[in-house]
Design an enzyme around this catalytic site. Structure first.
Site: not given
Length: 396
Positions: A104, A318
């Site tokens: 992430c 993201m």
């Protein structure tokens, strides 16, 4: 009926970029959950509150979106020249497993601050005021991330005036460098482009054939043109997430892209790997209004990008997909580069549903193959709550 008492596990709830998750020190987890496997997964699923057939995460720390259903485990570095190991888990809302296949990028911005605040960094390296450079080993994908964390009064500085579209309030800026972010595997034409092509013809039975750029930089991504899907690149979440046909089409493209990239053996296996690859669509700049109501002018961006995360259109972008966007945009001949107007570029600004983001990538051809040495972006992070989570003793 007898029942076990709840366990109390030290944890920190943190926002990093446009995501948030529950952070743990490895040593604080119960002994039987300190190693990878079903016991650890069962514990962390219970922390988040998954699987939840109601889709609300009412009985857990999750936020019922892909951006807020995450867990992080930090431990002393296992690699020379690094400060900490960072392991990331994406927790589906309705399914009983954790996807450990990727990173992430947003939560990466919280790892440095967490490491400093939790004693992983030698106190002699922490000035009263200044910047602490934290070298992070991203254990999921075996890559280095360098975080430049501001400190004030000898502690992590969390407040500031850095604004990040997709985050309501300003905070202190954390600069991130993703070092050598492309895959190290050997594809037909090189690691960064697994098929050896800058653009592929991707046949998706029952849906159509799409031109696609398949890249593995930051995270594996299947890029397609917005126009091929009937979009113009200015779409917000409702236009995609409330359209079952659109979601089905994008998931089918993602699954077939996963097979073409060699990430899974067949389309069915892609369902068990929802975190990666991502699927995203791009378009040339166009005026639009972001989800917050802020106008975004075409003159202020280089391209439009929208990406799917865990089966839904992401509310912003993201961090790992931002690395892929920056890298693909820097390589002439990709769909992303074409959407940005072609040519060569080291830095670009792209428009996403919540606003804009500036990213950069250093790319070069080495022995006829494209490689990326570094991608750079800024995020912010702060502690939302710290103390302990409670988990029923019979949850794992």
């Amino acid at each position: 009926m007898t029942s076990k008492r709840q366990l109390r596990i030290p944890a920190t709830y943190m926002r990093g970029g446009t995501s948030k998750g529950v952070f743990f020190r490895l040593e604080d987890l119960p002994a039987q959950a300190q190693a990878p496997g079903p016991v650890r997964d069962a514990l962390l699923l219970r922390v988040i509150g998954s699987p939840d057939p109601y889709g609300k995460h009412t009985d857990g720390m999750g936020g019922a979106t892909s951006s807020t259903s995450k867990v992080v485990i930090i431990s002393p570095a296992t690699q020379p020249g690094h400060d900490v190991d960072y392991l990331y888990g994406q927790v589906p809302i309705n399914d009983a497993f954790i996807d450990w296949s990727g990173n992430c990028g947003n939560l990466s911005s919280a790892v440095g601050p967490f490491a400093i605040a939790n004693g992983f960094i030698d106190a002699a390296r922490i000035p009263d005021n200044g910047i602490v450079t934290v070298r992070i080993w991203q254990a999921n994908i075996g890559k280095t991330i360098v975080a430049h964390v501001p400190v004030a009064g000898g502690e992590v500085q969390e407040t500031g005036d850095f604004e990040l579209d997709g985050v309501t309030f300003p905070a202190a800026e954390v600069q991130l460098e993703f070092i050598d972010p492309a895959d190290d595997g050997e594809g037909e034409g090189g690691a960064m482009f697994p098929t050896g092509n800058l653009v592929d013809e991707l046949d998706v039975p029952g849906v159509g054939t799409f031109k696609a750029t398949l890249i593995n930089a930051g995270v594996p991504v299947v890029f397609v043109d917005a126009t091929a899907l009937g979009y113009d690149g200015t779409e917000l979440q409702g236009a995609i997430n409330e359209d079952a046909n659109a979601l089905g089409t994008l998931e089918a493209i993602r699954a077939h892209g996963a097979v073409r990239m060699g990430l899974v053996a067949d389309v069915a296996a892609a369902a068990k790997r929802p975190l990666t690859p991502k699927v995203a669509f791009v378009a040339p700049p166009k005026d639009y209004v972001s989800s917050s109501g802020k106008p975004v002018a075409a003159a202020n961006i280089d391209l439009l990008a929208r990406a799917m995360s865990m089966g839904k259109l992401h509310h912003a972008m993201m961090g790992t997909a931002s690395v892929a966007i920056a890298t693909a945009a820097a390589v002439p001949g990709t769909l992303v580069n074409a959407a940005a107007g072609g040519g060569t570029r080291e830095v670009l600004v792209f428009g996403h549903p919540s606003g804009t983001l500036r990213v950069g990538a250093d790319v070069a051809q080495v022995d006829g193959k494209w490689a990326v040495t570094k991608a750079v972006m800024s995020r912010s992070a702060r502690v939302l709550m710290e103390g302990a989570v409670r988990v029923p003793g019979d949850a794992f």
